[in-house]
Design an enzyme around this catalytic site. Sequence first.
Site, PDB file in Angstrom:
ATOM      1  CB  CYS A 159      42.013 -21.218 -31.832  1.00 28.04           C
ATOM      2  SG  CYS A 159      42.095 -19.739 -31.590  1.00 28.04           S
TER       3      CYS A 159
ATOM      4  CD  GLU B 130      34.348 -22.607 -31.131  1.00 26.07           C
ATOM      5  OE1 GLU B 130      34.621 -22.368 -32.083  1.00 26.07           O
ATOM      6  OE2 GLU B 130      34.159 -21.880 -30.227  1.00 26.07           O
TER       7      GLU B 130
ATOM      8  CG  ASN C 219      34.853 -17.830 -41.673  1.00 29.17           C
ATOM      9  OD1 ASN C 219      35.209 -17.045 -42.318  1.00 29.17           O
ATOM     10  ND2 ASN C 219      35.442 -19.197 -41.542  1.00 29.17           N
TER      11      ASN C 219
HETATM   12  S1  SF4 Z   1      38.010 -17.527 -35.462  1.00 24.64           S
HETATM   13 FE1  SF4 Z   1      38.207 -19.333 -34.160  1.00 24.64          FE
HETATM   14  S2  SF4 Z   1      40.267 -19.881 -34.863  1.00 24.64           S
HETATM   15 FE2  SF4 Z   1      40.280 -18.004 -35.441  1.00 24.64          FE
HETATM   16  S3  SF4 Z   1      41.291 -16.779 -33.965  1.00 24.64           S
HETATM   17 FE3  SF4 Z   1      38.954 -16.842 -33.609  1.00 24.64          FE
HETATM   18  S4  SF4 Z   1      38.433 -18.576 -32.087  1.00 24.64           S
HETATM   19 FE4  SF4 Z   1      40.706 -18.759 -33.065  1.00 24.64          FE
END
Ligand code: SF4
Length: 280
Positions: free
Chosen positions: A94, A124, A218
């Site tokens: 990302c 991460e 999440n």
């Molecule tokens: S939650 Fe993680 S993968 Fe999703 S937009 Fe935000 S930084 Fe990027």
Amino acid sequence: MEIILAKRAGFCFGVKRATQMAFEAADKAGDTFTLGPIIHSPQVVNKLEQMGVKVLKDLSTLDQGTIIIRSHGVTSGELEEAVQKELEIVDATCPFVKKAQEHVESLSQAGYTVVVVGDADHPEVEGIVSFARGKVYVVGSGEEAAKLPRMGKIGVVAQTTQSFENLRSVVSECLAKGSEIRIFHTICDATAVRQEEAKELAKRVDCMIVIGGYNSANTKRLAEVCSELQTRTHHIETAQELDRAWFVGVDKVGVTAGASTPKWLIDEVLARIRQFDQHD
Ligand code: SF4
């Protein structure tokens, strides 16, 4: 029965982008792999596996083919190994995670001791930390930051899913630790926005359905915040897990989904709840 879907349910920008890149890579000829699951959705990982994309723990057994880098990134060492082996790299990290990695690299090159605010065991964070070229600490809270030694120049970067309050409390402790501080606000609000919407929804419905991988942090957090406000909260991965009994006496049902839950899984859940309603 009224079914209300949270506006921001499902894929965030980074996961959507990574999934698209993975399916596009899978469509092309040749062997394709991911380092660990591409996203925390077993159903998406299964679909990709059916298209021939294999999940690897590391690159030791791989000498050729295409490697897809997952949305929350990999370590600089793993990236380097892929380059050295001349693998085809599809970098689906990302862009927000990439920014955090770049800040860590440039801060440490400029002589800053780096403080990463995050969960040290999360892949991460392992990835972000690996880009440091000098001293780097990972702290999970202000209390942990208070135990850091005195440093000269300090650079602070956060794991993208951290809360703003936690970043603030670490920064506040760092103020007493160094002569100069640079702070990069690398938090992405996708998680917080989903949680706020879910809380709002949980308060006004009689039953909440939260869709997403059981391995997705999440999604689990979404289910927790909903449970605190609505005891009839159910965390599911697929429509098959829905139980008709959950909807007895329910006028309004709220539906939300974690940032790694694809739209087709959400649609299947909505369709099945509607079916229950029609056959009542
Ligand atoms: S939650 Fe993680 S993968 Fe999703 S937009 Fe935000 S930084 Fe990027």
